[in-house]
Design an enzyme around this catalytic site. Structure first.
Site, PDB file in Angstrom:
ATOM      1  N   ASP A  58      -0.553   4.306  -4.985  1.00 33.26           N
ATOM      2  CA  ASP A  58      -1.790   3.806  -4.403  1.00 33.26           C
ATOM      3  C   ASP A  58      -2.054   4.607  -3.131  1.00 33.26           C
ATOM      4  OD1 ASP A  58      -1.612   1.884  -6.355  1.00 33.26           O
ATOM      5  OD2 ASP A  58      -1.463   0.179  -4.987  1.00 33.26           O
ATOM      6  N   SER A  85       2.431   7.198   5.147  1.00 28.86           N
ATOM      7  CA  SER A  85       3.213   8.264   4.528  1.00 28.86           C
ATOM      8  C   SER A  85       2.323   9.013   3.547  1.00 28.86           C
ATOM      9  CB  SER A  85       4.445   7.687   3.827  1.00 28.86           C
ATOM     10  OG  SER A  85       4.125   6.461   3.204  1.00 28.86           O
TER      11      SER A  85
END
Length: 274
Positions: A92, A232
């Site tokens: 995602d 990230s």
């Protein structure tokens, strides 16, 4: 695009902030934060985090031992495209796409990234000249587990130590984030997409990139690992002529724009299947 937070603008847009970054981006700082987030003392943060980011918890457990056990939670079920010849999103996140020049470089917000510096290998960088770089930026509220994008055989894996900058767009326009941050990559030999690189990049307050050790055959949609707390990034490098982007993804190439994608969603196909 969502406006940058005041704290991020301070860190990357002011002199005092950039001085603070010299401490905050060191892996030892993130590791110390990670130890706290692994402890039971961090459990009280979970409901606050869910409320702040409006996270839909349907399909997940409701109780967690620590904040990191919540952050690395697993879905009970995944909808992953495992159609042969399909190239899927590993996670995602927010997807952006950049063409790689014949000189093995690509540009993000006027910052040039050279593959030789990113991969720490001149020989490997040459393989992806003229190819495609897909960047999946995860935010703290995203699901932080990720999968392999195609069936393949692991040729090599490598961990590269570094700093832990924020991966928000303002940071990417200030410093060569992806070439400086701690990162790990796996080189896959695939039947349909040639050799490709799947790289995980840590970010500010990400204490650890947790990849499962693997040799030999891996499968499209198989979980590759997860990130502990923080933003990230996952970066994919594909050889020239080996990927036909989906209509949704094709319009992004070289624009600097992002679109939301989900783990397992179709991103492109093998040119033979286009």
């Amino acid at each position: 695009m969502k406006k940058e937070s005041l704290s991020v603008r301070f860190l990357y847009g002011t002199v005092p902030g950039r001085l603070a970054l010299k401490v905050l981006t060191r892996p030892c700082f993130s590791k110390a934060a990670g130890r706290f987030l692994d402890s039971r003392l961090s459990r009280w943060l979970v409901p606050l985090f869910i409320k702040k980011h409006g996270i839909d918890m349907e399909g997940f457990e409701e109780t967690y031992r620590s904040f990191n056990s919540f952050f690395t939670r697993k879905r009970r079920a995944e909808e992953v495209d495992i159609t042969p010849g399909h190239f899927i999103s590993p996670c995602d996140g927010h997807l952006s796409i950049y063409p790689i020049s014949d000189g093995q470089a690509y540009n993000i917000k006027h910052v040039e990234y050279r593959l030789e510096e990113l991969l720490k290998s001149r020989k490997l960088a040459k393989r992806y000249a003229g190819g495609t770089c897909l960047i999946f930026r995860l935010t703290p509220q995203d699901y932080h587990r990720y999968c392999y994008v195609s069936d393949g055989v692991v040729r090599r894996s490598r961990a590269i130590p570094g700093k832990l900058h924020c991966v928000r767009p303002i940071a990417c326009g200030s410093v060569p984030v992806y070439a400086e941050n701690s990162r790990e990559y796996t080189e896959l030999k695939t039947q349909r997409f040639g050799n490709l690189i799947q790289m995980e990049i840590g970010a500010l307050l990400v204490g650890k990139i947790c990849n499962y050790p693997r040799d030999g055959q891996v499968f499209q949609g198989e979980e590759k690992g997860y990130f502990e707390f923080g933003g990230s990034t996952i970066l994919l490098l594909v050889e020239k002529g080996k990927l036909e982007l989906s209509s949704k993804a094709a319009g992004l190439s070289g624009t600097g724009m992002e679109t939301r994608v989900r783990l397992g969603e179709l991103v492109g196909v093998c040119p033979d299947k286009a």
